[in-house]
Scaffold this motif. Sequence first.
Motif, short mmCIF file in Angstrom:
data_model
loop_
_atom_site.label_atom_id
_atom_site.label_comp_id
_atom_site.label_asym_id
_atom_site.label_seq_id
_atom_site.Cartn_x
_atom_site.Cartn_y
_atom_site.Cartn_z
N LEU A 48 0.93 -1.19 0.02
CA LEU A 48 -0.06 0.02 0.04
C LEU A 48 0.85 1.38 0.03
N PRO A 49 0.39 2.20 -0.41
CA PRO A 49 1.31 3.45 -0.39
C PRO A 49 1.32 4.08 0.96
N GLU A 50 2.50 4.53 1.12
CA GLU A 50 2.87 4.84 2.80
C GLU A 50 1.64 5.72 3.30
N GLY A 51 1.51 5.27 4.60
CA GLY A 51 0.30 5.98 5.17
C GLY A 51 -0.92 5.25 5.30
N TRP A 52 -1.05 4.61 4.36
CA TRP A 52 -2.35 3.76 4.29
C TRP A 52 -2.41 2.75 5.13
N SER A 53 -3.58 2.43 5.83
CA SER A 53 -3.80 1.54 6.80
C SER A 53 -3.55 0.00 6.04
N THR A 54 -3.15 -0.80 6.69
CA THR A 54 -3.11 -2.38 6.40
C THR A 54 -4.21 -3.08 6.85
N SER A 55 -4.94 -2.55 7.87
CA SER A 55 -5.92 -3.22 8.53
C SER A 55 -7.25 -3.09 7.97
N ARG A 56 -7.50 -2.35 7.07
CA ARG A 56 -8.94 -2.26 6.16
C ARG A 56 -8.68 -1.88 4.70
N GLY A 57 -9.81 -2.05 4.15
CA GLY A 57 -9.64 -1.58 2.47
C GLY A 57 -9.92 -0.37 2.46
N HIS A 58 -9.68 0.40 1.16
CA HIS A 58 -9.91 1.67 0.89
C HIS A 58 -10.71 1.89 -0.13
N LEU A 59 -11.77 2.76 -0.02
CA LEU A 59 -12.48 3.08 -1.16
C LEU A 59 -12.03 4.44 -1.55
N VAL A 60 -11.81 4.72 -2.87
CA VAL A 60 -11.38 5.79 -3.50
C VAL A 60 -12.57 6.45 -4.50
N LEU A 61 -12.87 7.60 -4.09
CA LEU A 61 -13.97 8.29 -4.64
C LEU A 61 -13.61 9.78 -5.37
N PRO A 62 -14.09 9.90 -6.77
CA PRO A 62 -13.96 11.12 -7.43
C PRO A 62 -14.82 12.15 -6.68
N VAL A 63 -14.62 13.32 -7.06
CA VAL A 63 -15.76 14.24 -6.60
C VAL A 63 -17.00 13.86 -6.99
N GLU A 64 -17.97 14.58 -6.15
CA GLU A 64 -19.49 13.89 -6.33
C GLU A 64 -20.09 14.06 -7.59
N ALA A 65 -19.81 14.77 -8.83
CA ALA A 65 -20.16 14.80 -9.75
C ALA A 65 -19.88 13.50 -10.56
N HIS A 66 -18.82 13.02 -10.13
CA HIS A 66 -18.42 11.96 -11.08
C HIS A 66 -18.61 10.52 -10.66
N ARG A 67 -19.07 10.49 -9.30
CA ARG A 67 -19.46 9.13 -8.63
C ARG A 67 -20.12 8.26 -9.42
N SER A 68 -21.15 8.45 -10.30
CA SER A 68 -21.82 7.66 -10.97
C SER A 68 -21.16 6.97 -12.12
N MET A 69 -19.81 7.38 -12.32
CA MET A 69 -19.19 6.54 -13.47
C MET A 69 -17.64 6.00 -13.10
N ILE A 70 -17.20 6.04 -11.85
CA ILE A 70 -15.90 5.43 -11.56
C ILE A 70 -15.74 5.56 -10.02
N TYR A 71 -14.85 4.57 -9.53
CA TYR A 71 -14.40 4.53 -8.21
C TYR A 71 -13.34 3.38 -7.96
N GLY A 72 -12.67 3.61 -7.02
CA GLY A 72 -11.27 2.73 -6.81
C GLY A 72 -11.61 1.67 -5.62
N LEU A 73 -11.07 0.83 -5.44
CA LEU A 73 -11.15 0.07 -4.27
C LEU A 73 -9.72 -0.48 -4.02
N VAL A 74 -8.78 -0.42 -2.92
CA VAL A 74 -7.60 -0.88 -2.70
C VAL A 74 -7.66 -1.62 -1.46
N MET A 75 -7.26 -3.06 -1.49
CA MET A 75 -7.56 -3.89 -0.39
C MET A 75 -6.04 -4.60 0.08
#
Length: 170
Positions: free
Chosen positions: A35-62
Amino acid sequence: RVAAAALAMEAGEAAWACETVETRSFGFGVDLDGLPEGWSTSRGHLVLPVEAHRSMIYGLVMPLPQGQAHASIVLKDPVLDSEPALAPASGAAREETPGVAAWADEEAEDAARSKARRDALGRVLRAYLPTFLHAIGGDAGLQRAVPSPRSSWVKMVGAPQLSALGGRVA
């Protein structure tokens, strides 16, 4: 679905109707060394764009065992309006097996299509999810991105049954 129908016919049960439903989303996956430095290794991470684009893209890092991680980017069909190169491949595989994703096999895919797809993914991530692009290691991470197919499931049609063969196949 085909196996359940065959088993039902073999057992003398009435055929049941179903249809394959395919989601309007698809994506890419990237295996990461960590994981990138500073990201927790004990949970997954949801990466969202600004509100206007949430209906077309998101990321998950586990995070995974031994310090590794897996990143998934989920794209919805509206992103294809600006980046058609990201579209899942079409062809005989999809036509012969409805509901089965037809992404071209990465080893067999021609280099030009593979490069066009990764370039398009890079443009989308830079525009909407720069944090996710950083998490996968920038351009080097894009080189390891593997297409994920559209998800599909079987939807019962007609009678409200959810199984065949007395519940042995669902």
